[in-house]
Design a protein around this motif. Structure first.
Motif, short mmCIF file in Angstrom:
data_model
loop_
_atom_site.label_atom_id
_atom_site.label_comp_id
_atom_site.label_asym_id
_atom_site.label_seq_id
_atom_site.Cartn_x
_atom_site.Cartn_y
_atom_site.Cartn_z
N PHE A 1 -5.83 -12.34 -20.96
CA PHE A 1 -5.16 -12.55 -20.11
C PHE A 1 -5.06 -10.98 -19.33
N LEU A 2 -5.18 -11.77 -17.79
CA LEU A 2 -5.38 -10.63 -16.56
C LEU A 2 -4.23 -9.85 -16.52
N ALA A 3 -4.26 -8.97 -16.50
CA ALA A 3 -2.63 -7.88 -16.04
C ALA A 3 -3.09 -6.77 -14.91
N VAL A 4 -2.34 -6.10 -14.98
CA VAL A 4 -2.30 -5.16 -14.06
C VAL A 4 -1.40 -3.87 -15.19
N ASP A 5 -2.47 -2.84 -14.23
CA ASP A 5 -1.95 -1.29 -14.76
C ASP A 5 -1.10 -0.67 -13.92
N GLU A 6 0.51 -0.59 -14.74
CA GLU A 6 1.32 -1.06 -14.14
C GLU A 6 1.31 1.13 -14.08
N SER B 1 5.63 -12.24 -15.07
CA SER B 1 4.82 -11.48 -16.74
C SER B 1 4.59 -12.30 -17.27
N GLN B 2 3.83 -12.53 -17.79
CA GLN B 2 3.34 -13.46 -19.40
C GLN B 2 3.51 -12.14 -20.49
N CYS B 3 4.13 -12.90 -21.44
CA CYS B 3 4.67 -12.69 -22.53
C CYS B 3 3.72 -13.29 -23.47
N LEU B 4 2.78 -11.99 -24.20
CA LEU B 4 1.38 -12.38 -25.13
C LEU B 4 1.95 -12.26 -26.57
N ASN B 5 2.91 -12.77 -26.87
CA ASN B 5 3.24 -12.68 -28.11
C ASN B 5 3.01 -14.53 -28.43
N CYS C 1 10.45 -9.84 -22.75
CA CYS C 1 10.62 -10.90 -22.38
C CYS C 1 11.82 -12.02 -21.91
N GLN C 2 11.84 -13.32 -21.77
CA GLN C 2 13.79 -13.55 -21.50
C GLN C 2 13.73 -14.66 -22.88
N LYS C 3 12.88 -15.20 -23.34
CA LYS C 3 12.57 -16.00 -24.74
C LYS C 3 12.78 -15.54 -25.89
N CYS C 4 11.84 -14.79 -25.83
CA CYS C 4 11.45 -14.04 -27.11
C CYS C 4 12.15 -13.05 -27.62
N GLY C 5 12.47 -11.88 -26.16
CA GLY C 5 12.34 -10.82 -26.67
C GLY C 5 11.22 -10.08 -26.40
N ASN C 6 10.23 -10.33 -26.58
CA ASN C 6 9.40 -9.32 -27.54
C ASN C 6 8.42 -8.57 -25.78
N LYS C 7 8.25 -7.28 -26.22
CA LYS C 7 8.47 -6.07 -25.19
C LYS C 7 6.61 -6.83 -24.16
N LEU C 8 7.75 -6.91 -22.88
CA LEU C 8 5.67 -7.02 -22.23
C LEU C 8 5.06 -6.43 -22.16
N LEU C 9 5.21 -5.00 -21.63
CA LEU C 9 4.19 -4.23 -21.27
C LEU C 9 3.53 -3.84 -22.94
N LEU C 10 2.00 -3.87 -22.80
CA LEU C 10 1.02 -3.53 -24.20
C LEU C 10 1.11 -1.96 -23.71
N GLY C 11 1.33 -0.98 -24.75
CA GLY C 11 1.34 0.21 -24.58
C GLY C 11 2.15 0.91 -23.63
N ASP C 12 3.03 0.07 -23.87
CA ASP C 12 4.38 0.56 -22.18
C ASP C 12 3.70 0.97 -20.64
N ARG C 13 2.28 -0.10 -20.75
CA ARG C 13 1.36 0.34 -19.44
C ARG C 13 0.69 -0.85 -18.63
N TYR C 14 0.50 -1.66 -19.92
CA TYR C 14 -0.20 -2.67 -18.68
C TYR C 14 0.06 -4.01 -19.35
N GLY C 15 0.56 -4.81 -18.33
CA GLY C 15 1.94 -6.02 -17.92
C GLY C 15 1.08 -7.13 -17.67
N GLY C 16 0.91 -8.26 -19.03
CA GLY C 16 -0.28 -9.83 -18.62
C GLY C 16 0.48 -10.63 -17.92
N VAL D 1 -8.02 -6.45 -17.95
CA VAL D 1 -7.87 -7.93 -18.61
C VAL D 1 -7.95 -7.08 -19.91
N ILE D 2 -6.16 -7.99 -20.43
CA ILE D 2 -6.54 -7.92 -22.12
C ILE D 2 -7.35 -8.89 -23.29
#
Length: 463
Positions: free
Chosen positions: A49-54, A2-6, A21-36, A63-64
């Motif tokens: 970013f290549l992403a998936v629609d969760e 899971s790619q952090c978008l920060n 994100c384990q490192k910065c705590g940023n939300k990983l899902l964009l719009g609570d839906r798209y994961g980088g 693509v994000i």
């Protein structure tokens, strides 16, 4: 993963971490839906970013695009932000075409802009050139025939791409070419065309008028021509043009032979002088069609000596090619030819659009000739008179409600959408009245579907 978008983190989280994100705590899902998943590109405007629609069970790829400018200056950042937003607008308007990525979402999160678009599975032509080498003439012809209808589509929406190059053309797994990166696209309104704008494009691929801030539809034709030269030669544009002689020298760098016919087409596409260049994608397609051998018509639909075709014209228009295309069952080419001969009959070939006078005074002999050819070679399935009969059955008015009813009957509608040219059915399995269906343009843009706008004239001509 899971790619952090920060942008200050970009940590690759182990599989299974989808919320923070384990490192910065940023939300990983964009719009609570798209994961980088991973970074697949970056430039001056930001990252991709290549992403998936969760949200979807199959978790399809997408693509994000993240707007994160790397340059300084308030005015530059503001302009870049405007272009990023405009790309989302363009994709929303144009993404219904199968060869343009569909826009899935556009919003802001954590103070940054994002757009999410359809993932195109394939490599761009720059990658293809690097991995497989130079293109052959057949590949270039296939490229032009595949991509020029997309140009017709975007130009008919008054959009100029402004950044045509191998990197922005993806060869999809199914063999179709997809046009991407509409961040530089511009509306080609009459007002916009008259005003010098921002100079956008890739050096070497950019037409002279575009480099001066005044792009037109023919600017994209120029860039596509240069793209073809690069694919044929594996040489950058700057080395294909002799500045001292002010002429293209691409033939000196060819890896394989190119016919004089295709060479002449490419030469006209890359003419620095606008008036000497093709003005539209349609003109290039017609040139490619004229240079290709025409298949011999099958014996069955050939006009017999007892029933010769009447090619009568009040304006001296030659309908031989339209007849031959219809006799050969080349319905798509015949539809384009119909628009061309009708412009000639209306004496509007220079303007490339009809006005009310040209419709109301269209010569009846020519309208009748075109209709009779379509009716004869389609065995009564296609033609203006066939469409007019259905039009009368659904109300006989020129308004939106009647147009939709007609569209439903003849197959021009799919739900609430009016099908674009490339989605029509070009064979005899199409619904009755499906063809011809060219668009009618005015000086200010699209005003309707060709046959519909001519129904009143058909009445007075007693068709």
């Amino acid at each position: 993963m899971s790619q952090c978008l920060n942008p200050d983190c970009l940590f690759q989280n182990p599989s299974g971490y989808t919320k923070f994100c384990q490192k910065c705590g940023n939300k990983l899902l964009l719009g609570d839906r798209y994961g980088g998943q991973k970074i697949i590109g970056q430039g001056g405007f930001g990252r991709t970013f290549l992403a998936v629609d969760e949200y979807k069970p199959s978790k399809p790829p997408c693509v994000i695009k993240q707007f994160y400018p790397q340059f300084q200056g308030t005015s530059s950042i503001q302009k870049a932000a405007e272009l990023f937003e405009l790309e989302a607008v363009r994709l929303e308007q144009l993404g219904k075409h199968s060869q343009i990525p569909d826009l899935l979402a556009y919003f802001s999160q954590d103070g940054r802009q994002y757009l999410v678009q359809e993932f195109i599975d394939g490599e761009n032509l720059a990658q293809t050139l690097e991995s497989k080498g130079y293109f052959s003439e057949t590949q270039i012809r296939n490229l032009l025939n595949n991509l020029l209808p997309v140009f017709e589509f975007i130009h008919s929406r008054q959009v100029i791409h402004r950044d045509i190059k191998p990197d922005n053309i993806i060869l999809r797994q199914d063999g179709q070419l997809v046009l991407v990166d509409f961040g530089a696209a511009k509306y080609a309104t009459q007002t916009a065309l008259a005003v010098t704008g921002t100079r956008i494009g890739t050096p070497g691929y950019t037409a002279p008028e575009q480099a001066n801030g005044k792009p037109i539809h023919a600017s994209d034709i120029y860039s596509l021509g240069v793209t073809c030269l690069c694919l044929l030669t594996e040489v950058e544009p700057i080395d294909l043009f002799d500045d001292s002689e002010f002429e293209w020298v691409w033939r000196q760098h060819l890896k394989t032979s190119v016919s004089s016919e295709l060479g002449q087409i490419l030469d006209k596409m890359i003419q620095p002088a606008i008036k000497k260049r093709y003005q539209s994608a349609t003109e290039v397609l017609q040139a490619l069609g004229n240079q290709s051998p025409q298949p011999r018509p099958q014996p069955s639909p050939q006009p017999s000596p007892q029933t010769p075709d009447s090619l009568k014209s009040a304006r001296g228009v030659d309908y031989t090619r339209l007849r031959d295309l219809l006799a050969a069952g080349k319905w798509k080419e015949a539809d384009r030819e119909t628009e061309g001969v009708m412009l000639k009959a209306a004496k509007r070939e220079n303007e490339r659009y009809f006005d009310s006078d040209s419709i109301n005074n269209f010569p009846c002999d020519d309208l009748r000739t075109i209709d009779q050819l379509w009716v004869k070679y389609s065995q009564g399935r296609f033609g203006f008179s066939v469409q007019k009969k259905i039009w009368l059955e659904v109300g006989g008015k020129v308004d939106w409600d009647t147009e939709k009813k007609l569209g439903d009957r003849v197959g021009w509608q799919k739900g609430s959408w009016t099908l674009d040219f490339y989605l029509l059915t070009f064979n005899l399995q199409a619904p009755t009245g499906h063809l011809p269906r060219f668009w009618v343009w005015s000086a200010v843009g699209l005003i309707g579907i060709g046959p519909l706008m001519f129904f009143s004239r058909m009445e007075s001509c007693k068709l």
